[in-house]
Scaffold this motif. Structure first.
Motif, mmCIF file in Angstrom:
data_model
loop_
_atom_site.group_PDB
_atom_site.id
_atom_site.type_symbol
_atom_site.label_atom_id
_atom_site.label_comp_id
_atom_site.label_asym_id
_atom_site.label_seq_id
_atom_site.Cartn_x
_atom_site.Cartn_y
_atom_site.Cartn_z
ATOM 1 N N SER A 53 0.848 -1.190 0.000
ATOM 2 C CA SER A 53 0.000 0.000 0.000
ATOM 3 C C SER A 53 0.883 1.239 0.000
ATOM 4 N N MET A 84 -3.237 3.618 -2.473
ATOM 5 C CA MET A 84 -3.063 2.714 -3.601
ATOM 6 C C MET A 84 -2.669 1.371 -3.010
ATOM 7 N N THR A 85 -3.227 0.264 -3.519
ATOM 8 C CA THR A 85 -2.885 -1.060 -2.989
ATOM 9 C C THR A 85 -2.574 -2.030 -4.127
ATOM 10 N N PHE A 86 -1.806 -3.048 -3.779
ATOM 11 C CA PHE A 86 -1.510 -4.138 -4.700
ATOM 12 C C PHE A 86 -1.477 -5.420 -3.892
ATOM 13 N N THR A 88 -0.944 -9.684 -4.563
ATOM 14 C CA THR A 88 -0.570 -10.674 -5.564
ATOM 15 C C THR A 88 -1.562 -11.820 -5.673
ATOM 16 N N ASP A 104 -3.791 -7.697 -8.263
ATOM 17 C CA ASP A 104 -4.757 -6.607 -8.394
ATOM 18 C C ASP A 104 -4.172 -5.305 -7.869
ATOM 19 N N LEU A 105 -4.107 -4.309 -8.764
ATOM 20 C CA LEU A 105 -3.673 -2.964 -8.408
ATOM 21 C C LEU A 105 -4.917 -2.096 -8.291
ATOM 22 N N SER A 106 -5.105 -1.522 -7.103
ATOM 23 C CA SER A 106 -6.264 -0.660 -6.852
ATOM 24 C C SER A 106 -5.788 0.774 -6.686
ATOM 25 N N THR A 111 -9.956 -1.229 -9.536
ATOM 26 C CA THR A 111 -9.023 -2.354 -9.385
ATOM 27 C C THR A 111 -8.855 -3.032 -10.744
ATOM 28 N N TRP A 146 -7.008 3.455 -14.827
ATOM 29 C CA TRP A 146 -7.468 3.743 -13.467
ATOM 30 C C TRP A 146 -8.163 5.096 -13.389
#
Length: 176
Positions: A53, A84-86, A88, A104-106, A111, A146
């Motif tokens: 994050s 921002m989060t990722f 795997t 997932d990249l949010s 996302t 995004w």
């Protein structure tokens, strides 16, 4: 097999990016506040869960006006989407020290699934007896995926801000 937790070493890590400015030079920036954890089976990163994050309000391009514009609703909309989060879904070996991370990249409330190349630098024990793991990620994403759509047309043709964002990420983790 026993699980192992790895935490990010922020003094030896950097979350950076570059974007074309006026279609011919790059502007670079980074996030100053972030966190990441990895849970592995032993020291096997292909059997891992990675969560990352970043605080959007920590974006730094060495220009306060630009940073404030990036935090605005034109780009990241930090007031409504401060993180921002990722996470795997896979970490697979390609060859040698080359891997691929997928997940997932949010960002900005959206996302998307992404795949990024990773160079695993290996494991090292520092002078204080801590086991460290090093990773380099140099991937690309399209900011418009995004909702980061703002732009300005240039009088000579083209646009002010490129769509492609180059990720330049250096990560060092400490085994807990």
């Amino acid at each position: 097999m026993a699980t192992t937790k790895w935490t990010i070493d922020p003094t030896h890590s950097e979350i950076g990016f570059k974007v074309k400015h006026m279609m011919f030079t790059n502007v670079s920036g980074k996030f100053l506040t972030y966190d990441a954890n990895i849970i592995t089976e032993g020291d096997d990163f292909t059997k891992s869960t990675i969560e990352f994050s970043a605080d959007i309000n920590s974006v730094d391009t060495r220009n306060a006006d630009r940073d404030n514009h990036l935090k605005s609703p034109d780009f990241f909309d930090a007031e409504n989407h401060p993180t921002m989060t990722f996470k795997t879904s896979s970490f697979t070996k390609a060859s040698g020290e080359n891997y691929e991370i997928a997940g997932d990249l949010s960002l900005r409330g959206i996302t998307k699934f992404v795949k990024l190349p990773v160079e695993f630098s290996g494991l090292m024990t520092d002078p204080w007896g801590n086991t460290k793991a090093g990773f380099t990620i140099n991937g690309k994403i399209n900011r418009k995926d995004w909702g980061l759509n703002w732009n300005s047309a240039l009088e000579a043709g083209g646009v002010l801000v490129g769509e492609e964002v180059k990720l330049e990420i250096e990560l060092q983790f400490v085994k807990q």
